[in-house]
Design an enzyme around this catalytic site. Structure first.
Site, PDB file in Angstrom:
ATOM      1  N   SER A 268      -6.071  13.226 -12.174  1.00 16.54           N
ATOM      2  CA  SER A 268      -5.901  13.935 -13.454  1.00 16.54           C
ATOM      3  C   SER A 268      -7.003  14.982 -13.558  1.00 16.54           C
ATOM      4  O   SER A 268      -8.006  14.903 -12.832  1.00 16.54           O
ATOM      5  CB  SER A 268      -6.040  12.928 -14.602  1.00 16.54           C
ATOM      6  OG  SER A 268      -6.110  13.576 -15.849  1.00 16.54           O
TER       7      SER A 268
ATOM      8  N   TYR B 133     -10.479   5.823 -18.685  1.00 12.26           N
ATOM      9  CA  TYR B 133      -9.490   6.623 -17.955  1.00 12.26           C
ATOM     10  C   TYR B 133     -10.196   7.574 -16.984  1.00 12.26           C
ATOM     11  O   TYR B 133      -9.838   7.648 -15.799  1.00 12.26           O
ATOM     12  CB  TYR B 133      -8.639   7.398 -18.969  1.00 12.26           C
ATOM     13  CG  TYR B 133      -7.469   8.148 -18.377  1.00 12.26           C
ATOM     14  CD1 TYR B 133      -6.324   7.473 -17.955  1.00 12.26           C
ATOM     15  CD2 TYR B 133      -7.482   9.535 -18.261  1.00 12.26           C
ATOM     16  CE1 TYR B 133      -5.234   8.160 -17.438  1.00 12.26           C
ATOM     17  CE2 TYR B 133      -6.407  10.227 -17.743  1.00 12.26           C
ATOM     18  CZ  TYR B 133      -5.276   9.543 -17.330  1.00 12.26           C
ATOM     19  OH  TYR B 133      -4.213  10.234 -16.806  1.00 12.26           O
TER      20      TYR B 133
HETATM   21  N1  LIG Z   1       1.115  12.777 -18.887  1.00 14.35           N
HETATM   22  C1  LIG Z   1       0.003  13.458 -18.723  1.00 14.35           C
HETATM   23  O1  LIG Z   1      -0.350  14.318 -19.557  1.00 14.35           O
HETATM   24  C2  LIG Z   1      -0.838  13.225 -17.502  1.00 14.35           C
HETATM   25  C3  LIG Z   1      -1.885  14.111 -17.236  1.00 14.35           C
HETATM   26  C4  LIG Z   1      -2.675  13.897 -16.100  1.00 14.35           C
HETATM   27  C5  LIG Z   1      -2.413  12.832 -15.251  1.00 14.35           C
HETATM   28  N2  LIG Z   1      -1.387  11.989 -15.552  1.00 14.35           N
HETATM   29  C6  LIG Z   1      -1.155  10.871 -14.630  1.00 14.35           C
HETATM   30  O2  LIG Z   1       0.129  11.028 -14.062  1.00 14.35           O
HETATM   31  C7  LIG Z   1       0.685   9.736 -13.746  1.00 14.35           C
HETATM   32  C8  LIG Z   1       2.068   9.630 -14.365  1.00 14.35           C
HETATM   33  O3  LIG Z   1       1.925   9.801 -15.758  1.00 14.35           O
HETATM   34  P1  LIG Z   1       3.184   9.942 -16.717  1.00 14.35           P
HETATM   35  O4  LIG Z   1       2.806  10.942 -17.727  1.00 14.35           O
HETATM   36  O5  LIG Z   1       4.416  10.111 -15.930  1.00 14.35           O
HETATM   37  O6  LIG Z   1       3.096   8.497 -17.418  1.00 14.35           O
HETATM   38  P2  LIG Z   1       4.211   7.490 -17.957  1.00 14.35           P
HETATM   39  O7  LIG Z   1       5.483   8.187 -18.273  1.00 14.35           O
HETATM   40  O8  LIG Z   1       3.530   6.693 -19.015  1.00 14.35           O
HETATM   41  O9  LIG Z   1       4.481   6.570 -16.679  1.00 14.35           O
HETATM   42  C9  LIG Z   1       3.523   5.664 -16.232  1.00 14.35           C
HETATM   43  C10 LIG Z   1       4.152   4.814 -15.163  1.00 14.35           C
HETATM   44  O10 LIG Z   1       3.152   3.882 -14.722  1.00 14.35           O
HETATM   45  C11 LIG Z   1       3.745   2.616 -14.679  1.00 14.35           C
HETATM   46  N3  LIG Z   1       2.780   1.542 -14.891  1.00 14.35           N
HETATM   47  C12 LIG Z   1       1.861   1.407 -15.869  1.00 14.35           C
HETATM   48  N4  LIG Z   1       1.210   0.238 -15.730  1.00 14.35           N
HETATM   49  C13 LIG Z   1       1.739  -0.361 -14.641  1.00 14.35           C
HETATM   50  C14 LIG Z   1       1.496  -1.600 -13.970  1.00 14.35           C
HETATM   51  N5  LIG Z   1       0.569  -2.470 -14.401  1.00 14.35           N
HETATM   52  N6  LIG Z   1       2.236  -1.896 -12.877  1.00 14.35           N
HETATM   53  C15 LIG Z   1       3.185  -1.046 -12.439  1.00 14.35           C
HETATM   54  N7  LIG Z   1       3.469   0.132 -13.019  1.00 14.35           N
HETATM   55  C16 LIG Z   1       2.743   0.463 -14.103  1.00 14.35           C
HETATM   56  C17 LIG Z   1       4.807   2.596 -15.783  1.00 14.35           C
HETATM   57  O11 LIG Z   1       5.792   1.650 -15.413  1.00 14.35           O
HETATM   58  P3  LIG Z   1       6.143   0.318 -16.274  1.00 14.35           P
HETATM   59  O12 LIG Z   1       6.116   0.702 -17.711  1.00 14.35           O
HETATM   60  O13 LIG Z   1       7.505  -0.048 -15.766  1.00 14.35           O
HETATM   61  O14 LIG Z   1       5.108  -0.662 -15.906  1.00 14.35           O
HETATM   62  C18 LIG Z   1       5.351   4.011 -15.675  1.00 14.35           C
HETATM   63  O15 LIG Z   1       6.388   4.058 -14.735  1.00 14.35           O
HETATM   64  C19 LIG Z   1      -0.312   8.719 -14.292  1.00 14.35           C
HETATM   65  O16 LIG Z   1      -1.157   8.284 -13.257  1.00 14.35           O
HETATM   66  C20 LIG Z   1      -1.124   9.510 -15.297  1.00 14.35           C
HETATM   67  O17 LIG Z   1      -2.418   8.985 -15.471  1.00 14.35           O
HETATM   68  C21 LIG Z   1      -0.599  12.160 -16.643  1.00 14.35           C
END
Ligand SMILES: NC(=O)c1ccc[n+]([C@@H]2O[C@H](COP(=O)([O-])OP(=O)(O)OC[C@H]3O[C@@H](n4cnc5c(N)ncnc54)[C@H](OP(=O)(O)O)[C@@H]3O)[C@@H](O)[C@H]2O)c1
Length: 278
Positions: free
Chosen positions: A161, A174
């Site tokens: 991130s 985080y």
């Molecule tokens: N959105 C942003 O603004 C942003 C910015 C920078 C970086 N990121 C990073 O990008 C990545 C994807 O983010 P996103 O925005 O797509 O988030 P999201 O829609 O909340 O998706 C998160 C995913 O992680 C999975 N997850 C969480 N805890 C878990 C566990 N204990 N075991 C297995 N799976 C788990 C969830 O699956 P389940 O619910 O099925 O467990 C879900 O599929 C993350 O690493 C996040 O930190 C996001």
């Protein structure tokens, strides 16, 4: 690198589902929503065989239903990546299913405790964040990397991130986990180079994405931290893998703030505070 780039000369904007990933065997953690789900669908649509890990049973069933309807090879597996035991068990099943060949591992699963100050976080919240956002990367890499090194092919993607290169108030757990994932993957890149391995790595540092985790973020200056679509982020990730690009910072404007790190913290902090509500 294991992912042979049929699209290596394309601009990032032109890279969508393409032949670079056809026939590749892919594992994606956190594939039940957001970036992980879209990546899984995009890769499966381009002819890859994809296994997605997650916990949300309904989302997994829906993704498999869509895959069946569209003729994609996408299988979901329940795996809580905060558990080393579950990761090792699922990894063994995947390696069995894929006859020992994983071309692309995407460590995407991520959680946030939602903007709490360090003294307000519970011990459990800190542990969960580090388990999912950092330690899980160790366990998946240690499970899949040996077979990649043996074949001298494959690629590991780490979704870190912008919070993995810049500290942010209210996100200590985080940021610590995302800095850690960045450091793990950069070290891995040097370890692979030392043994002359062709296994590739890509660290992805996105700013805010217009989805569940990012859409409500309090951001001072949208010209530095514009909300990006999941589609844009996924296209940039796939383009980076196809080109064996080691680091992707999204959007590129963040690099200007990052460069201010070379100056004393009084300067850096002023620059970053002027741009963002960190
Ligand atoms: N959105 C942003 O603004 C942003 C910015 C920078 C970086 N990121 C990073 O990008 C990545 C994807 O983010 P996103 O925005 O797509 O988030 P999201 O829609 O909340 O998706 C998160 C995913 O992680 C999975 N997850 C969480 N805890 C878990 C566990 N204990 N075991 C297995 N799976 C788990 C969830 O699956 P389940 O619910 O099925 O467990 C879900 O599929 C993350 O690493 C996040 O930190 C996001």
């Amino acid at each position: 690198m294991g992912i042979v780039p049929s699209s290596c000369c394309h601009s990032s904007a032109s890279v969508g589902p393409d032949d670079a990933f056809a026939g590749k065997r892919v594992v994606i953690t956190g594939a039940t929503s957001g970036v992980g789900l879209l990546l899984a669908k995009r890769l499966a649509a381009s002819g890859a065989t994809v296994v997605g890990w997650g916990r949300n049973e309904a989302a997994m069933a829906e993704a498999e239903r869509e895959a069946l309807e569209r003729g994609w090879s996408l299988r979901m597996m329940r795996c809580d990546v905060s558990s080393k035991r579950e990761i090792n068990e699922r990894a063994e099943e995947v390696l069995d299913r894929f006859e020992g060949v994983v071309d692309l591992l995407v460590n995407n699963a991520g959680v946030t405790s939602g903007g709490k100050w360090i003294t307000d976080l519970t011990d459990e919240e800190i542990t969960k964040c580090v388990d999912v956002n950092l330690l899980a990367h160790f366990w998946t890499v240690r499970a899949f990397l040996p077979s990649m090194i043996k074949r001298d092919a494959g690629h590991v993607v780490t979704i870190s991130s912008v919070a993995g290169i810049m500290g942010v108030a209210g996100l200590s757990d985080y940021c610590a986990s995302k800095f850690g994932a960045f450091g793990l993957t950069e070290s891995l890149r040097f370890e692979l180079a030392k043994i002359g391995s062709k296994v590739g790595t890509t660290i992805v540092c996105p700013s805010y994405i217009d989805n569940g985790m990012g859409k409500d973020a309090d951001v001072k200056c949208r010209s530095v931290f514009p909300l990006m679509t999941e589609d844009y982020v996924v296209r940039r990730i796939l383009a980076a893998v196809a080109r064996n690009q080691g680091l992707v910072v999204l959007p590129g404007t963040i690099k200007a703030a990052y460069a201010a790190r070379l100056y004393p913290t009084s300067v850096y902090d002023r620059v970053v505070r002027a741009w963002a509500n960190v």
